[in-house]
Design a protein around this motif. Structure first.
Motif, PDB file in Angstrom:
ATOM      1  N   GLN A 148       0.836  -1.185   0.000  1.00 37.23           N
ATOM      2  CA  GLN A 148       0.000   0.000   0.000  1.00 37.23           C
ATOM      3  C   GLN A 148       0.877   1.243   0.000  1.00 37.23           C
ATOM      4  OE1 GLN A 148      -2.735  -0.093   3.276  1.00 37.23           O
ATOM      5  NE2 GLN A 148      -3.784  -1.935   2.569  1.00 37.23           N
ATOM      6  N   ALA A 149       0.380   2.279  -0.659  1.00 36.04           N
ATOM      7  CA  ALA A 149       1.104   3.547  -0.694  1.00 36.04           C
ATOM      8  C   ALA A 149       0.112   4.683  -0.478  1.00 36.04           C
ATOM      9  CB  ALA A 149       1.824   3.723  -2.030  1.00 36.04           C
ATOM     10  N   GLU A 150       0.555   5.704   0.253  1.00 35.49           N
ATOM     11  CA  GLU A 150      -0.273   6.872   0.511  1.00 35.49           C
ATOM     12  C   GLU A 150       0.529   8.137   0.214  1.00 35.49           C
ATOM     13  OE1 GLU A 150      -1.634   6.775   4.524  1.00 35.49           O
ATOM     14  OE2 GLU A 150      -3.053   5.131   4.191  1.00 35.49           O
ATOM     15  N   LEU A 151      -0.182   9.154  -0.246  1.00 32.84           N
ATOM     16  CA  LEU A 151       0.422  10.461  -0.467  1.00 32.84           C
ATOM     17  C   LEU A 151      -0.369  11.475   0.343  1.00 32.84           C
ATOM     18  CD1 LEU A 151       2.430  12.312  -1.909  1.00 32.84           C
ATOM     19  CD2 LEU A 151       0.777  12.511  -3.782  1.00 32.84           C
ATOM     20  N   ASP A 152       0.303  12.090   1.307  1.00 39.05           N
ATOM     21  CA  ASP A 152      -0.332  13.065   2.195  1.00 39.05           C
ATOM     22  C   ASP A 152      -1.591  12.500   2.835  1.00 39.05           C
ATOM     23  OD1 ASP A 152       1.665  14.900   1.512  1.00 39.05           O
ATOM     24  OD2 ASP A 152       0.518  15.641  -0.207  1.00 39.05           O
ATOM     25  N   GLY A 153      -1.523  11.211   3.220  1.00 34.71           N
ATOM     26  CA  GLY A 153      -2.627  10.567   3.915  1.00 34.71           C
ATOM     27  C   GLY A 153      -3.695   9.962   3.028  1.00 34.71           C
ATOM     28  N   SER A 154      -3.600  10.159   1.712  1.00 35.68           N
ATOM     29  CA  SER A 154      -4.592   9.608   0.786  1.00 35.68           C
ATOM     30  C   SER A 154      -4.027   8.383   0.079  1.00 35.68           C
ATOM     31  CB  SER A 154      -5.003  10.663  -0.252  1.00 35.68           C
ATOM     32  OG  SER A 154      -5.622  11.766   0.377  1.00 35.68           O
ATOM     33  N   ARG A 155      -4.801   7.310   0.047  1.00 41.09           N
ATOM     34  CA  ARG A 155      -4.362   6.057  -0.573  1.00 41.09           C
ATOM     35  C   ARG A 155      -4.160   6.239  -2.078  1.00 41.09           C
ATOM     36  NH1 ARG A 155      -5.981   0.659   0.670  1.00 41.09           N
ATOM     37  NH2 ARG A 155      -4.895  -0.768  -0.733  1.00 41.09           N
ATOM     38  N   LEU A 156      -3.066   5.720  -2.591  1.00 44.01           N
ATOM     39  CA  LEU A 156      -2.778   5.757  -4.020  1.00 44.01           C
ATOM     40  C   LEU A 156      -3.270   4.470  -4.674  1.00 44.01           C
ATOM     41  CD1 LEU A 156       0.874   7.169  -3.988  1.00 44.01           C
ATOM     42  CD2 LEU A 156      -1.200   8.388  -4.681  1.00 44.01           C
ATOM     43  N   ASP A 157      -3.977   4.600  -5.774  1.00 47.78           N
ATOM     44  CA  ASP A 157      -4.473   3.445  -6.516  1.00 47.78           C
ATOM     45  C   ASP A 157      -3.437   3.093  -7.582  1.00 47.78           C
ATOM     46  OD1 ASP A 157      -5.959   1.460  -7.671  1.00 47.78           O
ATOM     47  OD2 ASP A 157      -7.311   2.814  -8.742  1.00 47.78           O
ATOM     48  N   LEU A 158      -2.556   2.144  -7.262  1.00 50.30           N
ATOM     49  CA  LEU A 158      -1.444   1.800  -8.141  1.00 50.30           C
ATOM     50  C   LEU A 158      -1.597   0.389  -8.684  1.00 50.30           C
ATOM     51  CD1 LEU A 158       1.531   3.096  -5.939  1.00 50.30           C
ATOM     52  CD2 LEU A 158       0.318   4.347  -7.742  1.00 50.30           C
ATOM     53  N   THR A 159      -1.150   0.185  -9.924  1.00 44.21           N
ATOM     54  CA  THR A 159      -1.036  -1.171 -10.436  1.00 44.21           C
ATOM     55  C   THR A 159       0.136  -1.862  -9.732  1.00 44.21           C
ATOM     56  OG1 THR A 159       0.523  -0.588 -12.200  1.00 44.21           O
ATOM     57  CG2 THR A 159      -1.836  -0.365 -12.689  1.00 44.21           C
ATOM     58  N   ARG A 160       0.228  -3.148  -9.889  1.00 43.21           N
ATOM     59  CA  ARG A 160       1.319  -3.874  -9.237  1.00 43.21           C
ATOM     60  C   ARG A 160       2.684  -3.369  -9.694  1.00 43.21           C
ATOM     61  NH1 ARG A 160       0.662  -8.204 -11.348  1.00 43.21           N
ATOM     62  NH2 ARG A 160       2.502  -8.303 -12.661  1.00 43.21           N
ATOM     63  N   ARG A 161       2.834  -3.129 -10.997  1.00 40.36           N
ATOM     64  CA  ARG A 161       4.125  -2.682 -11.508  1.00 40.36           C
ATOM     65  C   ARG A 161       4.429  -1.257 -11.070  1.00 40.36           C
ATOM     66  NH1 ARG A 161       7.002  -5.030 -15.308  1.00 40.36           N
ATOM     67  NH2 ARG A 161       6.466  -6.817 -14.055  1.00 40.36           N
ATOM     68  N   GLU A 162       3.410  -0.396 -11.024  1.00 33.25           N
ATOM     69  CA  GLU A 162       3.618   0.965 -10.529  1.00 33.25           C
ATOM     70  C   GLU A 162       4.072   0.942  -9.072  1.00 33.25           C
ATOM     71  OE1 GLU A 162       0.253   3.207 -13.326  1.00 33.25           O
ATOM     72  OE2 GLU A 162      -0.199   2.642 -11.255  1.00 33.25           O
ATOM     73  N   PHE A 163       3.448   0.053  -8.275  1.00 31.96           N
ATOM     74  CA  PHE A 163       3.849  -0.035  -6.873  1.00 31.96           C
ATOM     75  C   PHE A 163       5.289  -0.534  -6.762  1.00 31.96           C
ATOM     76  CE2 PHE A 163       4.549  -2.155  -2.864  1.00 31.96           C
ATOM     77  CZ  PHE A 163       4.032  -1.247  -1.948  1.00 31.96           C
ATOM     78  N   ASP A 164       5.642  -1.558  -7.533  1.00 29.70           N
ATOM     79  CA  ASP A 164       7.010  -2.086  -7.486  1.00 29.70           C
ATOM     80  C   ASP A 164       8.028  -1.001  -7.832  1.00 29.70           C
ATOM     81  OD1 ASP A 164       6.033  -4.583  -6.842  1.00 29.70           O
ATOM     82  OD2 ASP A 164       6.104  -5.348  -8.892  1.00 29.70           O
ATOM     83  N   LEU A 165       7.721  -0.200  -8.834  1.00 24.22           N
ATOM     84  CA  LEU A 165       8.613   0.874  -9.263  1.00 24.22           C
ATOM     85  C   LEU A 165       8.740   1.926  -8.168  1.00 24.22           C
ATOM     86  CD1 LEU A 165      10.283   2.340 -11.408  1.00 24.22           C
ATOM     87  CD2 LEU A 165       8.136   3.181 -12.400  1.00 24.22           C
ATOM     88  N   LEU A 166       7.602   2.319  -7.586  1.00 26.04           N
ATOM     89  CA  LEU A 166       7.619   3.329  -6.532  1.00 26.04           C
ATOM     90  C   LEU A 166       8.370   2.827  -5.305  1.00 26.04           C
ATOM     91  CD1 LEU A 166       6.661   6.089  -5.486  1.00 26.04           C
ATOM     92  CD2 LEU A 166       4.570   4.949  -4.692  1.00 26.04           C
ATOM     93  N   ALA A 167       8.118   1.587  -4.901  1.00 28.25           N
ATOM     94  CA  ALA A 167       8.776   1.027  -3.709  1.00 28.25           C
ATOM     95  C   ALA A 167      10.284   0.925  -3.916  1.00 28.25           C
ATOM     96  CB  ALA A 167       8.181  -0.341  -3.378  1.00 28.25           C
ATOM     97  N   PHE A 168      10.705   0.544  -5.120  1.00 27.95           N
ATOM     98  CA  PHE A 168      12.134   0.421  -5.397  1.00 27.95           C
ATOM     99  C   PHE A 168      12.818   1.779  -5.271  1.00 27.95           C
ATOM    100  CE2 PHE A 168      15.864   0.239  -8.168  1.00 27.95           C
ATOM    101  CZ  PHE A 168      16.488  -0.893  -7.680  1.00 27.95           C
ATOM    102  N   LEU A 169      12.190   2.817  -5.836  1.00 26.85           N
ATOM    103  CA  LEU A 169      12.783   4.159  -5.774  1.00 26.85           C
ATOM    104  C   LEU A 169      12.695   4.740  -4.362  1.00 26.85           C
ATOM    105  CD1 LEU A 169      11.392   5.614  -9.130  1.00 26.85           C
ATOM    106  CD2 LEU A 169      13.759   4.958  -8.648  1.00 26.85           C
TER     107      LEU A 169
END
Length: 242
Positions: A148-169
């Motif tokens: 799960q990812a949040e921006l300023d307290g709001s949940r981000l609706d990410l695809t699996r690959r988008e989440f993997d990319l964001l988590a890696f960075l």
């Protein structure tokens, strides 16, 4: 490649379908197959698959629409097969949620290599021996364990690959990561083009409320790579006068 992957082949050409079933079965995979998009949706709703091989030239639904509908009910890795080898089509497929694509005609060896890459990435997410720490970069929070990812307290609706990319960075804040490293670590591929990465970065930027021209978290260094870092603080005295 891991043995006994469960594969759904969605292909309306009976000759191509039979060849894929035979060759994938010979490679120790379990295979189910259907010839329409609606049948594919029913299959993924009732059975668990490790990967879906989706032909775009189906008789009942446009391939991109079928892909979006699949993404609405499952995050199973999807490799699309298309005869339309042009940039616009490839961008559409990646935007619709494809994990990878193959241009027809392709060999089963090529398909197996792409399957191995998406399966390695999908399975590595569940093999952690210890809980991953929650990552925080500015107002961005990334929880690799809960995905799960949040921006300023709001949940981000990410695809699996988008989440993997964001988590890696997010695990390397302020560090410039080359496209080659992203391709190897996030896509689990030793070769490929930059277009796949650029498309996912573009969609990730959109969901973070920024653009390449006006970045906040994602910064591209032309010819070098990309980095994720917290937004710069406003300069002293930079507030508008009251």
């Amino acid at each position: 490649m891991p043995p006994m992957a469960s594969v759904l082949v969605v292909e309306d050409d009976q000759f191509v379908r039979s060849a894929l079933i035979r060759q994938l079965t010979d490679a120790s995979h379990t295979v189910r197959s259907v010839g329409t998009a609606l049948e594919a949706l029913r299959e993924v709703a009732h059975f668990r698959f490790d990967v879906v091989v989706l032909d775009l030239g189906l008789p009942d639904l446009d391939g991109s629409e079928a892909l979006k509908m699949l993404r609405g009910i499952t995050d199973v890795p999807v490799i699309v097969a298309t005869a339309r080898d042009d940039e616009t089509e490839i961008v559409r497929l990646l935007n619709a949620g494809a994990d990878d694509y193959l241009t027809k005609p392709f060999s089963v060896e090529h398909l197996s290599a792409r399957m191995a890459a998406v399966l390695r990435r999908a399975r590595s997410g569940g093999g952690e021996s210890a809980p991953s720490p929650v990552l925080r970069v500015g107002g961005l929070t990334v929880d690799p364990l809960r995905r799960q990812a949040e921006l300023d307290g709001s949940r981000l609706d990410l695809t699996r690959r988008e989440f993997d990319l964001l988590a890696f960075l997010a695990g390397r804040p302020g560090v410039v990561v080359s496209r080659r490293e992203l391709l190897a670590e996030v896509w689990q591929q030793s070769y490929g083009d930059d277009q796949t990465i650029d498309v996912h970065l573009s969609w990730l930027r959109r969901k973070l409320g920024e653009t390449a021209a006006r970045p906040r978290y994602l910064h591209t260094l032309r010819g070098v790579g990309v980095k994720l870092e917290p937004p710069a603080a406003p300069a002293p005295g930079g507030e508008p006068p009251r």
